[in-house]
Design an enzyme around this catalytic site. Sequence first.
Site, short mmCIF file in Angstrom:
data_model
loop_
_atom_site.label_atom_id
_atom_site.label_comp_id
_atom_site.label_asym_id
_atom_site.label_seq_id
_atom_site.Cartn_x
_atom_site.Cartn_y
_atom_site.Cartn_z
N TYR A 105 -2.39 -8.87 16.28
CA TYR A 105 -2.32 -7.79 15.29
C TYR A 105 -3.53 -6.86 15.42
CZ TYR A 105 -3.06 -5.75 10.63
OH TYR A 105 -3.33 -4.88 9.59
N ARG A 107 -15.42 -13.43 1.08
CA ARG A 107 -15.33 -12.43 2.17
C ARG A 107 -15.04 -11.04 1.64
NH1 ARG A 107 -10.61 -10.74 4.77
NH2 ARG A 107 -11.03 -9.65 6.74
N VAL A 109 3.90 -4.26 11.71
CA VAL A 109 3.49 -5.62 11.33
C VAL A 109 2.08 -5.55 10.77
CG1 VAL A 109 2.98 -7.90 12.27
CG2 VAL A 109 4.98 -6.64 13.08
N PHE A 117 1.54 3.76 8.00
CA PHE A 117 1.24 2.44 7.43
C PHE A 117 2.33 1.43 7.77
CE2 PHE A 117 -2.48 2.67 4.50
CZ PHE A 117 -2.86 3.98 4.80
N LEU A 127 0.83 -1.21 0.00
CA LEU A 127 0.00 0.00 0.00
C LEU A 127 0.86 1.25 0.00
CD1 LEU A 127 -2.92 -0.99 2.42
CD2 LEU A 127 -2.55 -1.54 0.01
C1 15L Z 1 -5.25 -6.63 7.11
O1 15L Z 1 -5.29 -5.85 8.04
C2 15L Z 1 -3.96 -7.15 6.58
O2 15L Z 1 -2.95 -6.16 6.64
C3 15L Z 1 -4.06 -7.69 5.20
O3 15L Z 1 -2.92 -8.50 4.98
C4 15L Z 1 -5.34 -8.50 4.96
O4 15L Z 1 -5.26 -9.69 5.60
C5 15L Z 1 -6.56 -7.70 5.38
O5 15L Z 1 -6.42 -7.18 6.67
C6 15L Z 1 -7.85 -8.53 5.32
O6 15L Z 1 -8.53 -8.62 6.34
O7 15L Z 1 -8.18 -9.03 4.26
#
Ligand code: 15L
Length: 272
Positions: A139, A177, A78, A75, A18
């Site tokens: 996360y 999804r 992790v 941004f 991004l």
């Molecule tokens: C996120 O927060 C991640 O950074 C990304 O890798 C995706 O997994 C995304 O969410 C998601 O939920 O699809």
Amino acid sequence: MSDVPAKPVLLTGASGALGRVMARDLAAAGWRLRLTDIAPFPDPLPPGARFTRADLGDGVAVLRLAEGCGAVLHFGGVSVERPFEEVIGPNIRGLHHVYEAARREGARVVFASSNHAVGFHERAASIAASDPFLPDGYYGLSKAYGELMGRMYWMKHGVESVFLRIGSCLPEPVNARMLATYLSYADLVRLVSRAVLAPRVGACVVWGASANQAMTWWRDDDRATIGWAPQDSADRFAGQLQGKVSGDPVEERYMGGAFCSIDYSRTEPPTK
Ligand code: 15L
């Protein structure tokens, strides 16, 4: 009103997927960018940008990078589910360094939060931005904490923040999804532009999803405050993606999808 911020903008995580899109498109729009990442910047440097390799754990480096900036697009850190010990440094300490730098500069923070801060809400529901955090792992927990840190800096120090609860920001949606969570690159760039350029934002939350009508989980956020409306949509992929599901009941039950299943150890399904 100009579409170019008066002061330079610091972009952390510039070498990520991004970050690279934003660096390219915002520089093309005439923004003066300071790019930083722990990894080298893989593209030719866009016009008006400079890149400094730095670790978010180095508070002095972050203070120096932010000098003279009017906004920080944060941004970095992790970006997937990882063990607690790997998340805490970049996403908690690193974020604290970003907020201290923003406080010193009087800069606004545009924080890449995530749908994983609310990932354990059920897909059968539809939630408002003011509904409770329900992180789906370490996360997501770091993103929820990040939003709370931003709110504390707003209340205590007047540091403005826009928390972007980003869904799935990819070139195209790739499973069922993402008919709900997809955010196009172009909508992301317009979103961060408005988040920086809007005159007053306080501490506000915007769902980072395109105008996905086929499946909608998220409503009632602060997009009107920043003057953003998504223009793209995942709907044209509905036919090909509707059946693209994992077969994992936990993943398919909750908004956070596969992140919810990682290290999931409940044996009884939750009643509520
Ligand atoms: C996120 O927060 C991640 O950074 C990304 O890798 C995706 O997994 C995304 O969410 C998601 O939920 O699809």
